[in-house]
Design an enzyme around this catalytic site. Structure first.
Site, PDB file in Angstrom:
ATOM      1  CB  CYS A  86      68.028  40.060  96.436  1.00 42.89           C
ATOM      2  SG  CYS A  86      69.616  40.213  95.645  1.00 42.89           S
ATOM      3  NE  ARG A 134      62.228  38.589  95.107  1.00 45.86           N
ATOM      4  CZ  ARG A 134      61.582  39.609  94.574  1.00 45.86           C
ATOM      5  NH1 ARG A 134      60.291  39.492  94.330  1.00 45.86           N
ATOM      6  NH2 ARG A 134      62.185  40.739  94.291  1.00 45.86           N
ATOM      7  CD1 TRP A 192      69.541  35.174  90.985  1.00 50.20           C
ATOM      8  CD2 TRP A 192      70.287  37.119  90.187  1.00 50.20           C
ATOM      9  NE1 TRP A 192      69.678  35.040  89.621  1.00 50.20           N
ATOM     10  CE2 TRP A 192      70.136  36.222  89.105  1.00 50.20           C
ATOM     11  CE3 TRP A 192      70.759  38.400  89.905  1.00 50.20           C
ATOM     12  CZ2 TRP A 192      70.416  36.560  87.794  1.00 50.20           C
ATOM     13  CZ3 TRP A 192      71.051  38.746  88.595  1.00 50.20           C
ATOM     14  CH2 TRP A 192      70.874  37.828  87.558  1.00 50.20           C
ATOM     15  CG  ASN A 239      65.946  43.281  95.570  1.00 48.38           C
ATOM     16  OD1 ASN A 239      66.756  43.096  94.674  1.00 48.38           O
ATOM     17  ND2 ASN A 239      64.650  43.146  95.404  1.00 48.38           N
ATOM     18  N   GLY A 240      68.734  45.199  94.940  1.00 47.94           N
ATOM     19  CA  GLY A 240      68.935  46.293  93.981  1.00 47.94           C
ATOM     20  C   GLY A 240      70.403  46.425  93.642  1.00 47.94           C
ATOM     21  CD  GLU A 279      56.218  32.123  76.591  1.00 51.44           C
ATOM     22  OE1 GLU A 279      57.059  32.993  76.295  1.00 51.44           O
ATOM     23  OE2 GLU A 279      56.014  31.754  77.759  1.00 51.44           O
ATOM     24  CE  LYS A 308      57.945  29.592  79.649  1.00 55.14           C
ATOM     25  NZ  LYS A 308      57.418  30.828  80.018  1.00 55.14           N
ATOM     26  CD  GLU A 333      61.754  30.425  81.281  1.00 55.87           C
ATOM     27  OE1 GLU A 333      62.243  31.304  81.993  1.00 55.87           O
ATOM     28  OE2 GLU A 333      60.591  30.500  80.830  1.00 55.87           O
ATOM     29  CG  HIS A 368      66.815  34.028  54.214  1.00 54.10           C
ATOM     30  ND1 HIS A 368      67.162  34.576  52.995  1.00 54.10           N
ATOM     31  CD2 HIS A 368      65.474  33.846  54.185  1.00 54.10           C
ATOM     32  CE1 HIS A 368      66.068  34.745  52.268  1.00 54.10           C
ATOM     33  NE2 HIS A 368      65.013  34.300  52.973  1.00 54.10           N
ATOM     34  CE  LYS A 373      57.043  34.480  88.239  1.00 51.98           C
ATOM     35  NZ  LYS A 373      56.709  33.801  86.969  1.00 51.98           N
TER      36      LYS A 373
HETATM   37  O1  M6R Z   1      57.380  40.195  85.378  1.00 49.49           O
HETATM   38  P1  M6R Z   1      57.537  40.399  83.899  1.00 49.49           P
HETATM   39  O2  M6R Z   1      56.400  39.883  83.106  1.00 49.49           O
HETATM   40  O3  M6R Z   1      57.876  41.835  83.543  1.00 49.49           O
HETATM   41  O4  M6R Z   1      58.806  39.528  83.514  1.00 49.49           O
HETATM   42  C1  M6R Z   1      59.328  39.537  82.214  1.00 49.49           C
HETATM   43  C2  M6R Z   1      60.276  38.382  82.005  1.00 49.49           C
HETATM   44  O5  M6R Z   1      61.335  38.443  82.920  1.00 49.49           O
HETATM   45  C3  M6R Z   1      59.584  37.024  82.148  1.00 49.49           C
HETATM   46  O6  M6R Z   1      58.485  36.906  81.293  1.00 49.49           O
HETATM   47  C4  M6R Z   1      60.578  35.880  81.861  1.00 49.49           C
HETATM   48  O7  M6R Z   1      60.952  35.901  80.523  1.00 49.49           O
HETATM   49  C5  M6R Z   1      59.970  34.542  82.257  1.00 49.49           C
HETATM   50  N1  M6R Z   1      60.841  33.885  83.175  1.00 49.49           N
HETATM   51  C6  M6R Z   1      59.803  33.594  81.152  1.00 49.49           C
HETATM   52  O8  M6R Z   1      59.228  32.406  81.599  1.00 49.49           O
END
Ligand code: M6R
Length: 612
Positions: free
Chosen positions: A2, A27, A76, A102-103, A485, A489, A492, A508, A607
């Site tokens: 949020c 976010r 959110w 938020n929380g 990674e 990418k 997501e 395996h 985010k």
């Molecule tokens: O802010 P942070 O680096 O702690 O966030 C960790 C993950 O939430 C973040 O890297 C997430 O996996 C990304 N959206 C990937 O692109």
């Protein structure tokens, strides 16, 4: 997660709130709302499900709401479906108290039950409504003012929160409180701002205050006052934010993600420049002395998502160069067991936002055990940065797109710098190797730029595979870390199912998933492992896979095996992730673009994951 904004001053609040919320869209959210209070304490609340555009339409871009004090929220969903009723702000029955949150309030059911017995009615499924009504209850019961009522509620609730609250009897004032959820306050020329993150207020002020855990603040056009949970006034100094306002804008790019991909050479160069002085690595600003480095027994890296993937790359590099044993842990797993840590261990926490709930809690747990902690963080003044013993800041600037690119790249650089310096201080590499590794690091930004200049080929290839059902990434060693990674990418932002596999594991089980035409991306940047990965690629090819090979210039024999090749410039093998990730970021972005998706705001994602 949020997003919260707040404004009080002499201008109309609603347009400022809407603009602030638009800067927090990254976010992640599914509904939004604002509440504006005029000088007589009359309050208007407008909420809408879906994108901010719906809220803008309902409020005529804010012009339909009158009042110079207000709060806003992008939600959110955690408790209760995305709907107008569950959207914030929430209000007390008589509209005396209005708040956004938020929380997560863990004991909201118990609070709801108690307040229902006292005659309160609940109109939403949210945990937030319980806090709003609890504050209203204490406000009326003790009649001791907003700070007292909020403090009493803070003692009663369990969980995490950033709260912004307005009271009918206190027009022009916003009260804020926080525990474990981010919130900042800015003050400039008779106006005060509140936000979950810097980009929302950067246009208006650079003077930012950080509210600590279990602290409160009162914002008014006269300025800001801070309180501890006992209601005593506490003093705070503002921090000047150095990010420039343009860096939080798209600057002509279609999406923040592609802009941030292009900003990587600069971000990496800035991060290198912060620690390399006269050709040598200087960790004095981080607070790590040679004695500290010599005394490290073991390193444990704790992080989530892409930051965790940086940790996996770092493990190979630190172990290989500095010969220090390294363990890499997912924060969400690490915090719920009883890890074995020794006094001479160093635990490194990697986080772009510095607010990821699991990473933050893991840090607190390690600190309670008295083990040294080092944070690699992008957001200055964030909780993880403030609470770790030492901080190494990445200089990526504001990262807005949900999918991290430039923060990931700068985190890698910090890990390389630590690895090279640890290796030198501990006598694992000689002066000549030290100097050559640093010079190789310094050459990375220009090599990254070369890859960016050649992006059209990747764009063409990505559009061919945008309808794929599954895409696999395979590699060994550091290449496996790059695959993890690259795969994250892609999935997501394109919603294509994708997996990264250590190539040796294919036989395996996973190889049974390969069908005619399945795209398999093989990453081959390590000489020793090159032949092994080629063999694995041949195995999947003979089961129908279409092969993309990502390798370093010089490995031309790959072209006999693969269908499409991407070359990266040569560099020291330890640093290949910094180059190989760029084509994979571009591929993910262009697949998403070809599918007509919004790469900056992938569904269901936020985010910064500030709740567990
Ligand atoms: O802010 P942070 O680096 O702690 O966030 C960790 C993950 O939430 C973040 O890297 C997430 O996996 C990304 N959206 C990937 O692109």
């Amino acid at each position: 997660m949020c997003g919260i904004v707040g404004f009080t001053g002499t201008r109309q609040a609603a347009p400022i709130l809407l603009e602030g919320l638009s800067k927090l869209e990254y976010r992640g959210y599914d509904s939004a709302g604002i509440a504006v209070r005029d000088g007589d304490g009359r309050t208007e609340v407008v909420k809408a499900k879906g994108r901010l555009k719906a809220l803008e339409e309902k409020t005529d871009c804010g012009l339909a709401m009158k009042g110079c004090c207000g709060i806003g929220h992008t939600r959110w969903a955690t408790h209760g479906e995305p709907s107008e009723a569950n959207a914030h702000p929430h209000i007390s029955d008589d509209m005396d108290v209005v708040a956004v949150h938020n929380g997560i309030i863990e004991n909201f059911r118990e609070i709801k039950e108690k307040l229902s017995k006292k005659g309160y009615t609940f109109y939403s499924q949210t945990d937030t409504e319980a806090v709003v009504k609890l504050i209203d209850y204490y406000y009326k019961k003790y009649n001791s003012g907003p700070v007292d009522a909020i403090s009493k509620a803070m003692v009663r609730v369990r969980g995490s929160y950033a709260l912004a609250v307005m009271f009918k009897d206190h027009p022009g004032e916003i009260y804020a409180a926080r525990k474990d959820s981010p919130m900042i306050i800015g003050v400039e020329n008779g106006e005060a701002y509140l936000a979950s993150d810097v980009p929302a207020i950067l246009k208006h002020t650079r003077n930012v205050y950080y509210i600590g855990n279990l602290e409160l603040a009162k914002l008014s056009p006269e300025g800001v006052e801070f309180y501890n949970i006992d209601g005593d006034i506490i003093e705070k100094e503002p921090t000047e934010i150095k990010w420039d306002a343009e860096s939080a804008e798209k600057g002509g790019y279609a999406h923040f993600m592609i802009k941030e991909i292009h900003e990587q050479p600069k971000a990496v160069s800035d991060t290198l420049a912060s620690a390399v002085k006269d050709g040598r690595i200087d960790l004095s600003a981080v607070g790590l002395s040679d004695e500290d480095i010599e005394g490290i027994g073991q390193i444990i890296i704790v992080a989530c998502g892409s930051s965790y993937h940086v940790g996996i790359s770092a493990q190979y590099v630190i172990e290989d160069l500095a010969r220090i044993p390294v363990r890499v842990e997912l924060a969400s797993e690490f915090r719920y067991r009883d890890p074995i840590l020794k006094k001479d261990d160093m635990v490194i926490f990697i986080s772009q936002s510095g607010e990821t709930a699991d990473t933050l809690e893991a840090l607190r747990d390690v600190k309670r055990r008295g083990i040294r902690t080092l944070a690699i963080v992008n957001v200055v003044g964030s909780s993880i940065a403030r609470e770790a013993d030492n901080v190494f800041y990445t200089l990526a600037g504001p990262e807005i797109a949900v999918a991290t690119t430039k923060a990931y790249s700068t985190q890698l650089i910090v890990c390389y710098l630590l690895a090279v310096q640890f290796a030198k201080v501990r006598g694992e590499i000689d002066e000549e190797r030290y100097v050559s590794l640093i010079s190789e690091l310094m050459s990375l930004p220009a090599k990254m730029q070369r890859l960016l200049d050649d992006k059209e080929r990747i764009q063409w290839f990505a559009s061919k595979f945008s309808n794929s059902k599954d895409i696999f990434f395979i590699g060994r060693g550091i290449d496996y870390a790059i695959c993890m990674e690259g795969s994250l990418k892609l999935k997501e932002i394109s919603y294509i199912h994708s997996e990264a596999y250590a190539a040796g594991e294919l036989k395996h089980g996973t190889i049974s998933l390969i069908e005619d035409g399945t795209l398999v991306v093989g990453v081959l940047t390590q000489n020793d492992l090159f032949e092994k990965i080629i063999s694995n690629m041949v195995e999947v090819k003979s089961r129908g896979a279409y092969l993309m090979g990502l390798t370093t210039y010089g490995h031309y024999n790959i072209e006999d095996t693969v269908d499409f090749t991407v070359y990266t410039p040569q560099t020291d093998e330890h640093f290949t992730p910094s180059l190989a990730i760029i084509p994979l970021q571009l591929m993910a972005y262009y697949v998403s673009l070809a599918k007509g998706l919004d790469a900056d705001k992938p569904r269901n994602l936020a985010k910064s994951v500030t709740v567990e």
